[in-house]
Design an enzyme around this catalytic site. Structure first.
Site, short mmCIF file in Angstrom:
data_model
loop_
_atom_site.label_atom_id
_atom_site.label_comp_id
_atom_site.label_asym_id
_atom_site.label_seq_id
_atom_site.Cartn_x
_atom_site.Cartn_y
_atom_site.Cartn_z
CG ASN A 14 2.90 1.02 18.01
OD1 ASN A 14 4.05 0.96 18.42
ND2 ASN A 14 1.88 1.20 18.82
CE1 TYR A 15 0.58 -2.29 13.06
CE2 TYR A 15 -0.55 -1.09 14.80
CZ TYR A 15 -0.07 -2.28 14.29
OH TYR A 15 -0.23 -3.45 14.98
CG LEU A 16 0.04 6.23 11.12
CD1 LEU A 16 -0.70 7.44 11.64
CD2 LEU A 16 -0.52 5.81 9.76
#
Length: 596
Positions: free
Chosen positions: A553-555
């Site tokens: 979700n964030y990388l």
């Protein structure tokens, strides 16, 4: 032309079709090729329209409850007691979890017992008054045996039914394309677990029925049929959303959705745009940081509070802290909703830094604890914000999430607190990979470096987990393998030494070959031992950190793909099959020199 083969080899898992082509080297031909997925090149709709045509079969419901065999008994206060079907079903949910630590937690037991009693007959309620007197052992053993029987089934047996259901319910038609659906099965009833110390753990998740379901499809499609004798709650035709099915779950009152698979065009495009927005922040983050630092000195308290909150969102990757849903009882907070009691200030002492200690429950009731040095002006502002306040007063009493989000939109179009998390997570991964990866490492060591870089991000984002209950046992098993491999290495080295001594005496071709064979055996075992030792280190360091959330979700996946290509690491060592489907756009797009 041979150079065209590189392009062809990358176009995997796409429809085969006959094409006439001229490659860039001028070669002309007719071939059956995997073609570039035309979905990515199609013109997008305007005014928020996501699709013009949508057809699907609806959800797959959980199977009905099957009563326990007569030989599997429930005991209350030492005596066998036959339960009504409704009470028995809920009892089985608890019985299945008997070996889990959840069933030892007081809040879990209390919530379960309260909801279980609601399903009992009047007679059962009058008799069953104490959970401690309930004996679920036979039920637990029965489900364990069932689980073992399922494990013993052949892979083909397991896949046959799944494949049939997948082909019928696992795809939809969206604008002339057959798209994969992500979660087409409705979750079965059970007991709510939650994450962290969730106050609702143990409550009964009720069975979802057709009358709870809202279907979304196009008017001109063949609408999904509900099971015989039932009806849907509603059938709507909203082409400005991408969900196919929705319902409201009973624990938190949140809306659940059946969505398209991450590999679909809509999902992939949304993912791509998310990371492009975070990359845009990279271009203006220095200006934004300079602005909020200047705002720490503002004459207006609301601007100072907003600037300090934004500093924490940026520096610590804190969530903004959206207002809770009505009826939500968990005392969870984010940056904007922090209270005075959630922080402690440690002033400069003997040249030491100004330090702020955070201690609060974040999303999903996961504890956030962190002691961080901050700049003097931030510290002084926090002292000012806390003046004449009680512990349960708001720290940022002139700020809320809507005010903060409005300000973020003014700083950059599309900017939110989550964009800061995505930006900081991705830039941290990229920096860590550059620092930790060494050219002279072998593949297992490079993968350990990757996981350490991922862990740095997970720690930044507070992605914690409880150690798996099988952790100690799996570590013992791994250590046993390491010890056995070390013994094997010692034996191999002894044999090599003996072979060398023998070769010195004999000096013939056969002896020399024996030495080479023994040398290769030692090298092979050394590599195997190193791989096991790296695996043990990785597992130990990862014991309480959840890497999956940040990775998915964030990388920016292009960072990971570029790293794999640069160092010759197979992408499947970093992403599993499902993740590779989700990030197909990144795998095709990123070169080895990609920079976030």
């Amino acid at each position: 032309h041979p150079a065209s083969s590189k392009l062809v080899s990358r176009l995997v898992s796409l429809p085969l079709r006959n094409v006439t082509f001229i490659c860039k080297y001028g070669c002309f031909g007719l071939a059956k090729l995997c073609c570039v997925d035309s979905r990515w090149e199609e013109e997008r709709y305007t005014d928020g329209v996501k699709w013009k045509f949508l057809e699907h079969k609806g959800p797959v419901f959980a199977p009905p409850y099957e009563p326990l065999p007569s030989n599997v008994k429930f005991y209350y206060d030492g005596k066998h007691m036959k339960l009504s079907p409704e009470a028995e079903e809920v009892a089985t949910f608890f019985a299945k979890m008997l070996d889990h630590e959840y069933t030892t937690k007081e809040i879990f037991r209390k919530n379960f017992f309260k909801d279980w009693r609601k399903e009992m007959t009047a007679e059962e309620k009058a008799k069953i008054t104490d959970l401690k007197k309930c004996n679920f052992t036979e039920m637990n053993e029965y489900f364990k045996a069932q689980s073992e029987a399922r494990k013993a089934m052949s892979k083909e047996q397991k896949q046959e039914d799944n494949e049939r259901i997948l082909q019928e319910y696992g795809f939809c038609i969206m604008d002339n394309h057959r798209e994969r659906i992500a979660n087409f099965r409705i979750e079965p009833p059970g007991l709510f677990r939650g994450r962290g110390d969730h106050p609702k753990m143990g409550m009964l998740k009720r069975r979802i029925r057709p009358q709870d379901i809202i279907i979304n499809c196009s008017k001109d499609s063949k609408h999904p049929e509900p099971p015989p004798g039932t009806r849907w709650k509603e059938v709507r035709h909203d082409n400005k959303v991408t969900w196919l099915v929705s319902w409201t779950e009973n624990i938190q009152g949140s809306i659940k959705y059946i969505m398209l698979n991450p590999s679909s065009r809509i999902k992939g495009e949304k993912d791509w745009q998310k990371y492009e927005t975070a990359r845009r922040l990279k271009k203006c983050v220095d200006r934004i940081r300079a602005q909020y630092r200047e705002d720490w000195k503002s004459k207006e308290m609301r601007i100072r509070q907003r600037a300090v909150a934004l500093y924490f969102i940026d520096k610590l990757a804190l969530r903004a802290g959206n207002e809770k849903e009505e009826g939500e009882t968990a005392d969870t907070v984010g940056c904007c909703s922090l209270r005075v009691e959630h922080i402690k200030l440690y002033p400069e002492n003997d040249g030491q830094e100004y330090v702020v200690e955070f201690d609060f429950l974040g999303k999903d009731s996961i504890r956030y604890y962190n002691k961080v040095p901050v700049e003097k002006r931030v510290f002084k502002n926090l002292q000012l914000f806390m003046e004449n306040k009680e512990p349960d007063d708001d720290l940022f009493d002139r700020l809320n999430t809507s005010v903060l989000n409005k300000h973020l939109q003014e700083l950059m179009d599309g900017l939110t607190a989550k964009v800061f998390r995505t930006y900081n997570a991705s830039i941290t991964l990229q920096q860590q990979l550059k620092e930790l990866t060494s050219a002279d490492e072998n593949i297992p060591a490079k993968i350990l470096s990757y996981n350490r870089a991922n862990r740095a991000v997970a720690i930044l984002c507070n992605h914690q987990r409880a150690p798996p209950k099988t952790f100690e046992k799996s570590m013992q098993n791994l250590q046993t393998k390491i010890d056995a491999k070390r013994d094997q290495l010692s034996d191999a080295k002894r044999e090599l030494k003996s072979a060398k001594a023998d070769a010195k005496i004999r000096r013939d071709e056969k002896s020399k070959k024996a030495v080479e064979t023994k040398k290769k055996a030692v090298q092979r075992i050394e590599e195997q031992l190193m791989k096991l030792e790296v695996q043990a280190t990785d597992r130990e360091e990862n014991k309480q950190i959840a890497l999956g959330t940040s990775k998915l979700n964030y990388l920016d996946p292009r960072i990971s793909v570029a790293w794999c290509k640069k160092w010759g690491i197979p992408v499947e060592k970093i992403y599993n099959k499902t993740q590779r489907e989700k990030f197909a756009w990144a795998i095709d797009m990123a070169d080895d020199d990609y920079e976030f």
